[in-house]
Design an enzyme around this catalytic site. Structure first.
Site, PDB file in Angstrom:
ATOM      1  N   GLY B  46     131.846  71.428 -18.375  1.00 26.74           N
ATOM      2  CA  GLY B  46     131.004  72.587 -18.668  1.00 26.74           C
ATOM      3  C   GLY B  46     130.210  72.353 -19.935  1.00 26.74           C
ATOM      4  O   GLY B  46     130.322  71.295 -20.550  1.00 26.74           O
ATOM      5  N   GLU B  62     125.416  70.774 -15.735  1.00 31.19           N
ATOM      6  CA  GLU B  62     126.545  70.264 -16.508  1.00 31.19           C
ATOM      7  C   GLU B  62     127.476  69.432 -15.629  1.00 31.19           C
ATOM      8  O   GLU B  62     128.004  68.396 -16.052  1.00 31.19           O
ATOM      9  CB  GLU B  62     127.330  71.414 -17.151  1.00 31.19           C
ATOM     10  N   GLU B  66     128.268  65.603 -16.479  1.00 35.52           N
ATOM     11  CA  GLU B  66     129.594  65.214 -16.954  1.00 35.52           C
ATOM     12  C   GLU B  66     130.426  64.495 -15.916  1.00 35.52           C
ATOM     13  O   GLU B  66     131.381  63.797 -16.249  1.00 35.52           O
ATOM     14  CB  GLU B  66     130.356  66.446 -17.444  1.00 35.52           C
ATOM     15  N   GLU B 115     135.707  60.743 -20.307  1.00 32.94           N
ATOM     16  CA  GLU B 115     136.424  60.283 -19.129  1.00 32.94           C
ATOM     17  C   GLU B 115     136.563  61.456 -18.165  1.00 32.94           C
ATOM     18  O   GLU B 115     136.727  62.596 -18.597  1.00 32.94           O
ATOM     19  CB  GLU B 115     137.812  59.813 -19.575  1.00 32.94           C
TER      20      GLU B 115
END
Lengths: 229, 229
Positions: B46, B62, B66, B115
DNA sequence: TGACTTCGTGTGAAAATTACACATTACTTC
DNA sequence: GAAGTAATGTGTAATTTTCACACGAAGTCA
């Protein structure tokens, strides 16, 4: 005092869809806006979230400020965040819906709101901002909720008859329900406590009054419950 | 460039609970935070909502930044707005949950996230902020949704067997389901299209493959649907 | 005391849910 | 190629739930 940030920030508001049940019909509470934008238009009660209060607190505070209502059943609905929903600037609004008992329908308009009024949900005036969309979403949620959770009592006075409860369901869901089947079903949840009193009104047999058992109600609300009508 | 406002404003973020189904178990995608606060802790993917994008757009952006995931089933869940959920300052987070097909489980960590990893929902590490609460809320929503809307397919590959679908339901709902009754029920919705192909694996009878009918699926999602298992 | 109005109750038919067991098909091994 | 193994695929009866439906009871009013 000014407040400065690295990146631009949206303003955060709450808006409340307050339902009541009166005259055998579901009603919603609207305020007439006293300030621009949409001055003199009808709108949902609501306002800006303060930086030191939770969203729920903001909803309750605004509701009391604008309509005088407090201590009602209040639940978060959905957050509306399209880019141009407010002509002034980017405003993200967390919508709530609330259920009130008729006794609380004494609405003193105040502060920001020029006027507060109940409207039957079947006859709503044009609303400011995207409030029509928020309202539609709340109504749909209430309908859904009513069919699987026992929230109907929140819209009735503390003592009520089974017929009143049935009328509530019928008018919210827009269906007719068989009286015998409805009673069988509702009573089978063992949530209603018959009172010694009766409700007498008009030239006919008086009706048994009930109240609901708050303990069992809480228990039902928490676990998976099941209140299908 | 600085941005200045009359009153202090909360920062607005989105957080996503991404579910996948693999190894016969429900999984959730977490990222290890690369920056403070909670550096090196696991968290939901997020980030901050930009002032010119909708909430949904922010969630999708997001997610892609990510985790590399895009085009997945995504729905708003709830908005978390307690005052001290972020140690830095007031942050209000609009939570989403998402469902991915196994083919999309290729997760390239990038940008903010050091990660990204899948965890079985039965074995989640401690999470940053109030993300444990958000996760719990998402899981509960998924369980609820699965029992009355046909969203399970979003977690399966495009071609799947009825046994795979049953395992999914069993593992998400935590119950055992009778094979014959499950098949009868699922097929009665007339939503699954049997393929010419079969799924052969191991020393036993091969299983019929199905895909779901996207047209009927959309129709069901829109009207009151009903997909009780 | 009769007319009127709403309250309160039970039963049978239909539909949905649940419980339950065995033959089929392919692969593997001997 | 026969026998063993493992998961697939299918039907029926019992139970429970839902639905449809009608009339006497209790009170007021004229």
């Amino acid at each position: 005092m000014k407040h400065t940030y690295e990146y631009p920030r949206a303003a955060l508001t709450v808006d409340c869809v307050v339902f009541g049940f009166d005259d055998g019909a579901l009603q919603v509470l609207l305020i007439r806006r006293g300030i621009a934008p949409f001055k003199d238009h009808w709108a949902l009660p609501g306002g800006f979230v303060r930086v030191e209060e939770t969203l729920d607190d903001a909803a309750r505070r605004e509701l009391e400020e604008e309509t005088g209502l407090k201590d009602l059943f209040l639940e978060q609905l959905y957050t509306f965040g399209t880019v141009n929903r407010d002509p002034r600037e980017r405003v993200v609004s967390v919508a709530y819906y609330a259920l009130t008992k008729p006794a609380d329908h004494t609405t003193a308009a105040s502060t920001d709101a020029a006027e507060a009024r109940w409207f039957p949900v079947s006859d709503i005036p044009p609303l400011a901002f995207d409030h029509a969309e928020i309202f539609a979403s709340a109504l749909s949620r209430l309908r859904g909720k009513l069919t699987y959770q026992p929230v109907g009592f929140e819209l009735l006075p503390p003592k009520f008859t089974l017929t009143q409860l049935q009328r509530l369901y019928e008018s919210v869901l827009g269906t007719e329900i068989d009286k015998r089947n409805f009673r069988k079903k509702v009573l089978s949840y063992d949530l209603l406590i018959p009172l010694k009193e009766q409700h007498r009104e008009g030239p006919h047999r008086p009706a048994q009054l009930f109240r609901f058992d708050p303990v069992k109600y809480e228990r039902l609300k928490k676990k998976g419950f099941l209140f299908e009508i």
